[in-house]
Design a protein around this motif. Structure first.
Motif, short mmCIF file in Angstrom:
data_model
loop_
_atom_site.label_atom_id
_atom_site.label_comp_id
_atom_site.label_asym_id
_atom_site.label_seq_id
_atom_site.Cartn_x
_atom_site.Cartn_y
_atom_site.Cartn_z
N HIS A 5 -7.91 15.31 9.03
CA HIS A 5 -8.64 14.06 8.80
C HIS A 5 -7.99 13.32 7.65
O HIS A 5 -7.96 13.82 6.52
CB HIS A 5 -10.12 14.35 8.49
N ASP A 6 -7.45 12.16 7.89
CA ASP A 6 -6.83 11.35 6.86
C ASP A 6 -7.91 10.57 6.14
O ASP A 6 -8.55 9.70 6.71
CB ASP A 6 -5.80 10.40 7.48
N ASP A 7 -8.15 10.91 4.88
CA ASP A 7 -9.16 10.21 4.10
C ASP A 7 -8.48 9.50 2.93
O ASP A 7 -8.90 9.62 1.78
CB ASP A 7 -10.23 11.18 3.61
N SER A 8 -7.41 8.77 3.24
CA SER A 8 -6.72 8.06 2.19
C SER A 8 -7.49 6.79 1.82
O SER A 8 -8.29 6.28 2.60
CB SER A 8 -5.29 7.72 2.61
N ARG A 9 -7.24 6.31 0.62
CA ARG A 9 -7.91 5.12 0.11
C ARG A 9 -7.62 3.94 1.04
O ARG A 9 -6.46 3.70 1.43
CB ARG A 9 -7.39 4.82 -1.29
N PRO A 10 -8.65 3.18 1.41
CA PRO A 10 -8.42 2.00 2.27
C PRO A 10 -7.54 0.98 1.56
O PRO A 10 -7.58 0.86 0.34
CB PRO A 10 -9.82 1.44 2.51
N LEU A 11 -6.77 0.27 2.32
CA LEU A 11 -5.90 -0.77 1.77
C LEU A 11 -6.53 -2.14 2.01
O LEU A 11 -7.09 -2.39 3.08
CB LEU A 11 -4.53 -0.72 2.42
N PRO A 12 -6.43 -3.03 1.02
CA PRO A 12 -6.99 -4.36 1.21
C PRO A 12 -6.19 -5.14 2.25
O PRO A 12 -4.99 -4.91 2.42
CB PRO A 12 -6.86 -5.01 -0.17
N PRO A 13 -6.85 -6.06 2.93
CA PRO A 13 -6.11 -6.88 3.91
C PRO A 13 -5.19 -7.86 3.19
O PRO A 13 -5.43 -8.24 2.05
CB PRO A 13 -7.23 -7.61 4.66
N GLU A 14 -4.15 -8.22 3.88
CA GLU A 14 -3.21 -9.21 3.34
C GLU A 14 -3.80 -10.61 3.57
O GLU A 14 -4.31 -10.89 4.65
CB GLU A 14 -1.86 -9.13 4.05
N PRO A 15 -3.72 -11.48 2.56
CA PRO A 15 -4.20 -12.84 2.78
C PRO A 15 -3.28 -13.57 3.76
O PRO A 15 -2.12 -13.17 3.94
CB PRO A 15 -4.13 -13.48 1.39
#
Length: 59
Positions: A5-15
């Motif tokens: 299970h990959d529980d890496s920190r979510p990445l913000p979307p690119e504007p």
């Protein structure tokens, strides 16, 4: 077979990139509206991820 299970920190979307917005009040398909919705989803996902990362209380 065990699935990791990959529980890496979510990445913000690119504007939106320069030129993606037509600057014409396009309505529901506006790239900025989609970006703001993605930012709200990111904030929710980040809060959930941070809660999972919090240490378990000693007991």
């Amino acid at each position: 077979m065990s699935e990791e299970h990959d529980d890496s920190r979510p990445l913000p979307p690119e504007p939106p990139q320069e030129g993606e917005c037509c600057e014409d009040g396009c309505g529901e398909a506006c790239v900025w509206e989609q970006y703001h919705e993605a930012r709200a989803e990111y904030a929710r996902a980040l809060a959930e991820w941070q809660a999972r990362q919090a240490p378990e209380p000693a007991g």
